[in-house]
Scaffold this active site. Structure first.
Site, PDB file in Angstrom:
ATOM      1  CG  ASP A  90      -0.278  -0.221   2.507  1.00 58.99           C
ATOM      2  OD1 ASP A  90       0.960  -0.359   2.506  1.00 58.99           O
ATOM      3  OD2 ASP A  90      -0.964  -0.244   3.535  1.00 58.99           O
ATOM      4  CE  LYS A  93       4.322   4.685  18.034  1.00 58.74           C
ATOM      5  NZ  LYS A  93       4.056   3.255  17.939  1.00 58.74           N
ATOM      6  CG  ASP A 152       0.892   3.745   4.850  1.00 57.21           C
ATOM      7  OD1 ASP A 152      -0.076   3.261   4.243  1.00 57.21           O
ATOM      8  OD2 ASP A 152       1.196   3.417   6.005  1.00 57.21           O
TER       9      ASP A 152
END
Ligand code: GTP
Length: 320
Positions: free
Chosen positions: A108, A158, A216
């Site tokens: 994707d 993160k 994305d």
């Protein structure tokens, strides 16, 4: 010597963020400027990739049917997974079809990566794996890599602000040697990003940043953005309407309406007395007297009211 290669495209995800659209059309078959996402990806592959392996779970029946009737100029092998195995488990499930260096894609992503250059880089470094890397301004929501002279030495998930090892995130496109796929455990749910790559850092894992675009296409906003970017890049530049960033399928009809900018209209759609901008209308829909902005409508929807920031699909509606 046979220089041909295989590619694995990961197309087994549930596509939950694009619901209710993906309740009836699996994400890889959702059109981007009127060509299904996965078909678009296959058509863009370098010629030397003569075999494409699709790792499928959700949407298997529709995918089998689509590729039975569509010739994409390459051998397509559809490999089903009984349970979703994660990105790494899905690759493992395809292992028996690969014969050497393999390109792997998240199905994707819409990117400007030059795959030939990436393959050449991978070979010149004699890498075991090469990841395409994309630079972001704020990497705190993502995982970043520490890249030293092209080699990935660390992954950081993160990162807190100020402690980022870099601004480079994984763009979901890899060139891998078979030995990387061989170390993935069989029949287990495995994430290649979290469970495998961190184990081989410093041991032949390379990264190559690229410029241009990276989208994305997995959320409503980014699905629209991917459509608009493709209108922008003028892929089908023979179509005059693209100058106004509009593509209307040849089987559709627009009467007394203002269309654009950033509008894609799929096949067999009828639009009358409407104003439409920043929107994708999927096949067989009828729009009458509506002002529509920033939305995804269809397939097979009849609409006669105004809409903004909304998915309207056969299985329901969602404001985003
Ligand atoms: P969301 O449910 O909206 O997060 O979408 P998704 O299910 O597609 O997940 P995500 O976008 O994180 O997946 C990235 C890519 O990997 C997509 O192309 C997915 O189709 C694919 N993918 C994710 N999980 C699996 C899996 O278990 N098996 C296979 N074959 N592909 C997967």
């Amino acid at each position: 010597m046979n220089n041909n290669m295989e590619a694995i495209i990961l197309v087994g995800g549930l596509g939950t963020r694009l619901r209710p659209l993906t309740k009836t059309i699996p994400k890889p078959l959702l059109p981007l400027v009127n060509v299904p996402m996965v078909e678009r990806m296959i058509r863009k592959l370098p010629e030397k990739i003569d075999t494409v392996i699709l790792a499928v779970n959700y949407g298997l029946e529709q995918m089998l049917e689509y590729f039975k009737k569509t010739n994409v100029g390459r051998k397509v092998i559809i490999v089903p997974e009984k349970e979703p195995l994660g990105t790494g488990g899905a690759m493992k499930n395809c292992e028996k079809y690969i014969t050497g260096t393999t390109a792997v894609f998240n199905g994707d992503v819409v990117t400007s990566i030059n795959l030939d250059e990436m393959i050449e880089y991978h070979k010149s470094k004699e890498a075991k794996g090469t990841l395409a890397l994309w630079e972001v301004e704020n990497p705190n929501r993502f995982g970043v890599v520490k890249l030293v002279k092209g080699e990935i030495l660390k992954f950081q998930e993160k990162p807190p602000r100020g402690e980022e090892l870099s601004n480079l995130i994984n763009a979901g496109t890899y060139i891998l040697e078979p030995e990387i796929i061989s170390i993935i455990p069989e029949n287990e749910k495995i994430s290649i990003e979290r469970d495998i790559f961190p184990k081989i850092v410093g041991n032949g894992l390379h990264g190559i940043p690229f410029e241009g675009y990276f989208i994305d296409a997995g959320t409503p906003e980014s699905y629209l953005e991917a459509n608009f970017k493709l209108l922008d890049t003028n892929i089908e530049s023979e179509n005059n309407e693209l100058k106004n960033k509009v593509q209307v399928h040849e089987t559709s009809k627009v009467v007394d309406s203002i269309i654009g900018p950033n509008v894609v209209i799929g096949p067999d759609v009828f639009i009358e007395k409407s104003v439409i901008s920043n929107t994708v209308i999927l096949s067989d829909s009828k729009i009458y007297g509506s002002t529509i902005n920033n939305s995804i409508i269809g397939p097979n929807i009849s609409l006669n009211h105004d809409v903004e920031n909304t998915i309207i699909a056969p299985e329901g509606e969602k404001i985003f």
